[in-house]
Motif scaffolding. Structure first.
Motif, PDB file in Angstrom:
ATOM      1  N   ALA A 315       0.834  -1.209   0.000  1.00  0.00           N
ATOM      2  CA  ALA A 315       0.000   0.000   0.000  1.00  0.00           C
ATOM      3  C   ALA A 315       0.867   1.256   0.000  1.00  0.00           C
ATOM      4  O   ALA A 315       0.491   2.282  -0.578  1.00  0.00           O
ATOM      5  CB  ALA A 315      -0.937  -0.007   1.207  1.00  0.00           C
ATOM      6  N   MET A 316       2.036   1.176   0.622  1.00  0.00           N
ATOM      7  CA  MET A 316       2.926   2.337   0.593  1.00  0.00           C
ATOM      8  C   MET A 316       3.361   2.646  -0.846  1.00  0.00           C
ATOM      9  O   MET A 316       3.358   3.796  -1.274  1.00  0.00           O
ATOM     10  CB  MET A 316       4.163   2.107   1.458  1.00  0.00           C
ATOM     11  CG  MET A 316       5.062   3.329   1.485  1.00  0.00           C
ATOM     12  SD  MET A 316       6.684   3.017   2.157  1.00  0.00           S
ATOM     13  CE  MET A 316       7.515   2.323   0.749  1.00  0.00           C
ATOM     14  N   TYR A 317       3.728   1.600  -1.588  1.00  0.00           N
ATOM     15  CA  TYR A 317       4.100   1.820  -2.999  1.00  0.00           C
ATOM     16  C   TYR A 317       2.926   2.430  -3.756  1.00  0.00           C
ATOM     17  O   TYR A 317       3.053   3.443  -4.442  1.00  0.00           O
ATOM     18  CB  TYR A 317       4.465   0.492  -3.691  1.00  0.00           C
ATOM     19  CG  TYR A 317       5.682  -0.220  -3.158  1.00  0.00           C
ATOM     20  CD1 TYR A 317       6.763   0.470  -2.627  1.00  0.00           C
ATOM     21  CD2 TYR A 317       5.766  -1.614  -3.221  1.00  0.00           C
ATOM     22  CE1 TYR A 317       7.883  -0.209  -2.155  1.00  0.00           C
ATOM     23  CE2 TYR A 317       6.884  -2.303  -2.764  1.00  0.00           C
ATOM     24  CZ  TYR A 317       7.933  -1.591  -2.220  1.00  0.00           C
ATOM     25  OH  TYR A 317       9.036  -2.265  -1.768  1.00  0.00           O
ATOM     26  N   VAL A 318       1.798   1.767  -3.644  1.00  0.00           N
ATOM     27  CA  VAL A 318       0.625   2.170  -4.443  1.00  0.00           C
ATOM     28  C   VAL A 318       0.182   3.585  -4.065  1.00  0.00           C
ATOM     29  O   VAL A 318       0.009   4.446  -4.932  1.00  0.00           O
ATOM     30  CB  VAL A 318      -0.538   1.159  -4.270  1.00  0.00           C
ATOM     31  CG1 VAL A 318      -1.798   1.684  -4.954  1.00  0.00           C
ATOM     32  CG2 VAL A 318      -0.142  -0.206  -4.822  1.00  0.00           C
ATOM     33  N   ASN A 319       0.034   3.835  -2.781  1.00  0.00           N
ATOM     34  CA  ASN A 319      -0.479   5.143  -2.358  1.00  0.00           C
ATOM     35  C   ASN A 319       0.513   6.265  -2.667  1.00  0.00           C
ATOM     36  O   ASN A 319       0.105   7.355  -3.086  1.00  0.00           O
ATOM     37  CB  ASN A 319      -0.824   5.147  -0.869  1.00  0.00           C
ATOM     38  CG  ASN A 319      -1.957   4.187  -0.547  1.00  0.00           C
ATOM     39  OD1 ASN A 319      -2.518   3.552  -1.442  1.00  0.00           O
ATOM     40  ND2 ASN A 319      -2.296   4.057   0.725  1.00  0.00           N
ATOM     41  N   SER A 320       1.799   5.998  -2.465  1.00  0.00           N
ATOM     42  CA  SER A 320       2.792   7.054  -2.735  1.00  0.00           C
ATOM     43  C   SER A 320       2.732   7.449  -4.207  1.00  0.00           C
ATOM     44  O   SER A 320       2.704   8.632  -4.550  1.00  0.00           O
ATOM     45  CB  SER A 320       4.209   6.572  -2.398  1.00  0.00           C
ATOM     46  OG  SER A 320       4.291   6.228  -1.039  1.00  0.00           O
ATOM     47  N   ARG A 321       2.704   6.449  -5.066  1.00  0.00           N
ATOM     48  CA  ARG A 321       2.686   6.719  -6.507  1.00  0.00           C
ATOM     49  C   ARG A 321       1.353   7.327  -6.940  1.00  0.00           C
ATOM     50  O   ARG A 321       1.322   8.249  -7.762  1.00  0.00           O
ATOM     51  CB  ARG A 321       2.991   5.426  -7.285  1.00  0.00           C
ATOM     52  CG  ARG A 321       4.462   5.015  -7.152  1.00  0.00           C
ATOM     53  CD  ARG A 321       4.722   3.585  -7.576  1.00  0.00           C
ATOM     54  NE  ARG A 321       4.603   3.339  -9.017  1.00  0.00           N
ATOM     55  CZ  ARG A 321       5.582   3.541  -9.910  1.00  0.00           C
ATOM     56  NH1 ARG A 321       6.735   4.048  -9.524  1.00  0.00           N
ATOM     57  NH2 ARG A 321       5.401   3.262 -11.178  1.00  0.00           N
ATOM     58  N   THR A 322       0.278   6.842  -6.373  1.00  0.00           N
ATOM     59  CA  THR A 322      -1.047   7.364  -6.725  1.00  0.00           C
ATOM     60  C   THR A 322      -1.190   8.826  -6.323  1.00  0.00           C
ATOM     61  O   THR A 322      -1.704   9.655  -7.086  1.00  0.00           O
ATOM     62  CB  THR A 322      -2.148   6.531  -6.027  1.00  0.00           C
ATOM     63  OG1 THR A 322      -1.988   5.173  -6.398  1.00  0.00           O
ATOM     64  CG2 THR A 322      -3.538   7.013  -6.418  1.00  0.00           C
TER      65      THR A 322
END
Ligand code: GLN
Length: 448
Positions: A315-322
């Motif tokens: 979720a950190m990857y996804v949310n940071s990029r999003t």
């Protein structure tokens, strides 16, 4: 101080993301002292230069006009920057751009638009829009940009200045944030061809930090320029570059300049580059593929922005990029991931690579018959802010004339040729064979 004052006066234009107020003055004073103490002035002694914000200067911000790198500071200097510094240049600051150099209008910046210097309701071009507007407004003598498919040449055309993209590998990419590594080249925006040649000469050459930098010797470009004469020059004019749909003012001004050269002894040679229609498609498949891979490193862990709302690693990857990538960057990551995915690879990516090879063969063949290939830089003059943001494909067409030189890796330049009926600048685009930057700039100078 003069340049810094002008930068302050233009503050509302958003041209610089960072201004080195104190550092630039300190640097100028240090250079002055060096001279007083009997030191030898470097080739660029005191030249005030702006740097696009995707090129690293140690200790300075390196935002790429993205929220994801908003607070990131570079820990090293780009090789191009180091070489300018060793030649006694003065850096004024970091310029605005399209996020990660993806765009043709500077409207994809996370830090806002830049107005065109000739009409504030219009775009300065992109992605090096800040660099072009800086030079055109007198807020820097020269600026560095990066050119992956036209990002130095197209804004130069829109801002009435000279924009040079050297041969792929001519200037080290070490310290240039990667967009599409097999296309990216640092380029120069300047008021005239002589300044561009001088700055190129300082930056060009092999660099052990970039394996794709060329071993090809760096010549004296200004001597190369001086050797070019209009008499007997063979200028290739591809019929595909003067399609009916070309803006009539652009066609008139570009053809007018070519006729002027013919009257001065050059020969205009009709040529044909029949695959030209495939340039945009091949380009946007290849660069999105490379971008999707290059931008994987922005994961919230190693660089810049990290989402505060993530409960686990994925979720950190996804949310940071999003949360931190803009729309165009996301679009390209998705497109690139798609064209590289199993099952589609052969249909899109491999096919586009084959088209790239065909372009290389065609341009090589053409340049056996002529000295240079000429056409417009852009199919239309600077367009209105907001006019093309709703339609990405329409925006991509802005690059139709600049993309081929990037596909083949040859050097190309945009040179101003006058103003249209609305008083908007129009650029002429020239392509020469690999490593012929001196000849290219020499020809361009005859047109300016
Ligand atoms: N406008 C083109 C693109 O969006 C070119 C960008 C560039 O040269 N960096 O890809």
């Amino acid at each position: 101080r003069l340049y810094l004052d002008r930068i302050d006066q233009h503050h509302a234009d958003n041209i610089y993301i960072t201004v080195f107020h104190q550092q630039a003055l300190d640097r100028a004073k240090a250079l002055d002292r060096k001279l007083v103490e009997g030191g030898n002035p470097g080739k660029l002694f005191g030249m005030p230069i702006a740097i696009k914000d995707n090129i690293a200067i140690k200790g300075a911000g390196l935002t790429c006009a993205s929220k994801i790198l908003e607070n990131y500071e570079s820990v090293y200097d780009a090789t191009a920057v180091l070489r300018l510094e060793e030649a006694d240049a003065v850096f004024l600051g970091k310029t605005n751009m399209d996020e990660f150099a993806m765009g043709s209008s500077n409207e994809n910046s996370a830090f806002g638009n830049v107005p065109n210097p000739f009409d504030k309701t219009r775009v300065p071009g992109g992605s090096s829009g800040g660099s072009a507007a800086a030079v055109a407004n007198g807020l820097a003598m020269v600026a560095l940009g990066s050119d992956t498919g036209g990002s130095v040449r197209q804004p130069a055309g829109f801002c009435n200045i000279v924009g040079l993209k050297p041969t792929y590998g001519r200037i080290s990419r070490y310290g240039l944030v990667a967009f599409a590594s097999s296309f990216d080249q640092i380029g120069v925006l300047a008021m005239n061809c002589d300044d561009a040649a001088l700055v190129l000469e300082v930056m060009a050459g092999k660099d052990e930090h970039d394996a794709t930098s060329s071993l090809h010797a760096v010549p004296d470009y200004r001597a190369g320029m001086a050797a070019v004469s209009v008499e007997g020059l063979r200028i290739g004019v591809p019929s595909e570059f003067f399609h009916e749909s070309l803006n009539p003012d652009v066609a008139r001004l570009v053809k007018g300049k070519l006729h002027e050269l013919r009257d001065r002894g050059a020969e205009l040679v009709d040529i044909t580059l029949p695959e030209s229609d495939y340039a945009i498609a091949a380009y946007y498949i290849l660069v999105t593929a490379e971008a999707s891979s290059n931008l994987a490193r922005f994961d919230g862990a190693r660089y810049g922005y990290r989402s505060g709302s993530a409960e686990d690693l994925a979720a950190m990857y996804v949310n940071s990029r999003t949360e931190a990538f803009g729309r165009e960057v996301k679009r390209r990551i998705m497109l690139g991931t798609y064209v590289l995915s199993a099952g589609y690879y052969d249909t899109y990516y491999k096919k586009a690579q084959q088209v790239r090879r065909v372009f290389q063969d065609r341009y090589r063949e053409a340049l056996e018959k002529v000295d240079v290939i000429a056409g417009p830089t852009s199919p239309f003059p600077p367009f209105g802010i907001g006019d093309k943001t709703g339609d990405p494909l329409e925006m991509y067409l802005a690059d139709v004339f600049t993309v081929p030189a990037s596909i083949v890796g040859m050097p190309a330049v945009s040179v101003p040729v006058g103003f249209d009926s609305l008083n908007l600048p129009v650029g002429l685009h020239l392509i020469c064979n690999f490593f012929e930057e001196g000849k290219l700039l020499g020809i361009a100078r005859h047109m300016q």
